[in-house]
Design a protein around this motif. Structure first.
Motif, short mmCIF file in Angstrom:
data_model
loop_
_atom_site.label_atom_id
_atom_site.label_comp_id
_atom_site.label_asym_id
_atom_site.label_seq_id
_atom_site.Cartn_x
_atom_site.Cartn_y
_atom_site.Cartn_z
N ILE A 228 59.41 33.84 -52.97
CA ILE A 228 60.82 33.91 -52.60
C ILE A 228 61.51 32.72 -53.26
N ALA A 229 62.65 32.95 -53.86
CA ALA A 229 63.33 31.89 -54.60
C ALA A 229 64.82 31.89 -54.26
N GLY A 230 65.48 30.88 -54.75
CA GLY A 230 66.93 30.81 -54.66
C GLY A 230 67.54 30.80 -56.04
N LEU A 231 68.66 31.44 -56.21
CA LEU A 231 69.30 31.54 -57.52
C LEU A 231 70.71 30.95 -57.46
N ILE A 232 71.04 30.14 -58.46
CA ILE A 232 72.36 29.53 -58.58
C ILE A 232 72.91 29.86 -59.96
N GLY A 233 74.17 30.19 -60.05
CA GLY A 233 74.73 30.54 -61.35
C GLY A 233 76.17 30.12 -61.51
N MET A 234 76.57 29.94 -62.77
CA MET A 234 77.97 29.65 -63.10
C MET A 234 78.24 30.14 -64.50
N ASP A 235 79.35 30.83 -64.71
CA ASP A 235 79.75 31.32 -66.03
C ASP A 235 80.97 30.52 -66.50
N PHE A 236 80.90 30.06 -67.75
CA PHE A 236 82.02 29.29 -68.29
C PHE A 236 82.30 29.75 -69.72
N ASP A 237 83.55 30.10 -70.01
CA ASP A 237 83.99 30.47 -71.35
C ASP A 237 85.34 29.83 -71.62
N TRP A 238 85.45 29.16 -72.74
CA TRP A 238 86.67 28.45 -73.10
C TRP A 238 87.10 28.89 -74.50
N ASN A 259 74.67 30.65 -71.57
CA ASN A 259 74.27 30.91 -70.21
C ASN A 259 73.24 29.90 -69.75
N ALA A 260 73.10 29.78 -68.46
CA ALA A 260 72.05 28.98 -67.87
C ALA A 260 71.54 29.70 -66.63
N THR A 261 70.26 29.91 -66.56
CA THR A 261 69.65 30.55 -65.42
C THR A 261 68.86 29.52 -64.64
N VAL A 262 69.09 29.43 -63.36
CA VAL A 262 68.35 28.50 -62.51
C VAL A 262 67.77 29.28 -61.35
N ILE A 263 66.45 29.37 -61.27
CA ILE A 263 65.75 30.02 -60.17
C ILE A 263 64.80 29.00 -59.57
N ILE A 264 64.96 28.73 -58.27
CA ILE A 264 64.21 27.67 -57.61
C ILE A 264 63.32 28.28 -56.54
N ASP A 265 62.00 28.00 -56.60
CA ASP A 265 61.12 28.36 -55.51
C ASP A 265 60.18 27.19 -55.22
N SER A 270 62.56 27.29 -62.66
CA SER A 270 62.80 27.62 -64.06
C SER A 270 64.29 27.54 -64.36
N ILE A 271 64.60 26.97 -65.52
CA ILE A 271 65.98 26.79 -65.95
C ILE A 271 66.10 27.31 -67.37
N ASN A 272 67.14 28.08 -67.62
CA ASN A 272 67.41 28.57 -68.97
C ASN A 272 68.86 28.26 -69.29
N LEU A 273 69.09 27.37 -70.25
CA LEU A 273 70.44 26.95 -70.61
C LEU A 273 70.73 27.36 -72.05
N ILE A 274 71.87 27.96 -72.28
CA ILE A 274 72.29 28.29 -73.65
C ILE A 274 73.75 27.90 -73.82
N THR A 275 74.02 27.09 -74.80
CA THR A 275 75.39 26.73 -75.16
C THR A 275 75.68 27.30 -76.54
N GLY A 276 76.80 27.97 -76.68
CA GLY A 276 77.12 28.61 -77.95
C GLY A 276 78.53 28.34 -78.41
N LEU A 277 78.73 28.42 -79.71
CA LEU A 277 80.06 28.30 -80.30
C LEU A 277 80.27 29.50 -81.21
N ASP A 278 81.27 30.33 -80.87
CA ASP A 278 81.58 31.55 -81.62
C ASP A 278 82.81 31.32 -82.49
N ALA A 279 82.74 31.73 -83.74
CA ALA A 279 83.88 31.66 -84.66
C ALA A 279 84.17 33.05 -85.19
N LYS A 280 85.38 33.56 -84.94
CA LYS A 280 85.74 34.91 -85.38
C LYS A 280 85.89 34.97 -86.90
N ILE A 281 85.29 35.98 -87.49
CA ILE A 281 85.47 36.27 -88.91
C ILE A 281 86.53 37.35 -89.08
#
Length: 318
Positions: A228-238, A259-265, A270-281
């Motif tokens: 059994i675990a606990g999950l915390i999340g936050m979405d951010f786009d600028w 994205n970042a995934t945080v699951i705590i038991d 386990s933590i999964n963090l992804i930071t991205g920068l998108d540039a439109k073509i």
């Protein structure tokens, strides 16, 4: 709700045109200029033309105010009609309608349990309803060297959520992961809980969510464990500019984008963090640079706690 500009323009013109046929004192060229602006369906242009007409014809300010008021009334009616039509279309849409998507293809470089360079691909599908939203996503990183697979990471998620009001929503999550080089042949997680939309505008989107989770891990040695675990999340786009977007979403869903995934038991966080920068073509095509950080506090024997991946990809929105 977003309105379709072309529909609003057409409806607005059809409704507004008869409103300006009454007898008036405005010079005919000025009236023709205002009518031409209205015909474009561009609200900003209409207001600009009327403002200029007010400066050049101050004695006709009262009539210009009347024209603007009539235009605003007709525009509001057109927007309401367009919104009603769009809502009807969404409510009557079939199961395979109203989906949008994003495909991503490129290369990655990893460090940690495996240090190599390979190819990465992902697909994300989203279906927006009146209150419901469904998100499906999948990602694969793969590298093979001299006939030997040196990286094979798979991730698939499904997240439905339903809005309780403009800010509050309920979410559910099903997630599957596979990464033999991190020590597990399969890891399954299900979760659900409450989320809250903190900011939601054209420039900044920020939401947070949390809830309980249940996770099952199947290790490469044949053993398995559940917790059994606990999950915390936050979405951010600028949206920094019209063509540049920074994403770093703390989200229970691991998908294309930041994205970042945080699951705590009790046994493993386990933590999964992804930071991205998108540039439109172009309108549908973007280039993306991203950096991922993956952490397991209690990895299987022989595996290290931390992996990182740098990706450069091309994205197609459809």
């Amino acid at each position: 709700m977003r309105f379709k500009n072309t529909r609003i323009a057409a409806l607005g013109l059809a409704i507004a045109a008869p409103a300006f046929t009454a007898q008036a004192q405005l010079p005919e060229p000025v009236r023709a200029m205002i009518d031409a602006a209205i015909a474009t369906g561009d609200e900003e242009k209409v207001r600009t033309v009327i403002d200029i007409a007010r400066m050049t014809n101050p004695d006709d300010a009262g009539e210009l105010d009347t024209i603007l008021a009539a235009y605003e009334t007709d525009l509001a009616a057109a927007q309401a009609e367009a919104a009603a039509l769009e809502e009807a279309e969404i409510r009557n849409a079939g199961l395979f309608e109203n989906w949008s998507g994003r495909g991503e293809l490129g290369a990655f470089n990893s460090t940690g349990n495996a240090s190599n360079t390979g190819i990465t691909a992902s697909l994300r599908l989203t279906r927006e309803g009146i209150n419901w939203r469904h998100k499906l996503s999948g990602r694969a990183d793969y590298q093979r060297n001299n006939g030997v697979t040196t990286r094979e990471q798979l991730l698939a998620t499904y997240e439905p959520n339903i809005k309780l009001n403009d800010r509050l929503f309920v979410f559910a999550l099903a997630q599957y992961e596979r990464d033999r080089f991190q020590g597990f042949a399969g890891r399954y997680a299900v979760s659900g809980g409450l989320g809250y939309q903190i900011f939601d505008n054209d420039t900044l989107k920020l939401s947070a969510k949390a809830g309980p989770a249940y996770r099952v891990t199947e290790f490469v040695d044949g053993s398995s464990e559940s917790s059994i675990a606990g999950l915390i999340g936050m979405d951010f786009d600028w949206n920094i500019t019209d063509r540049l977007t920074l994403t770093h979403d703390t989200n229970a869903v691991a998908e294309a984008g930041g994205n970042a995934t945080v699951i705590i038991d009790s046994s493993n966080t386990s933590i999964n963090l992804i930071t991205g920068l998108d540039a439109k073509i172009s309108d549908n095509l973007s280039a993306r640079l991203s950096y991922a950080y993956e952490y397991d506090s209690n990895p299987p024997a022989g595996a290290v706690k931390t992996d990182t991946l740098s990706r450069i990809t091309v994205i197609y929105d459809f």
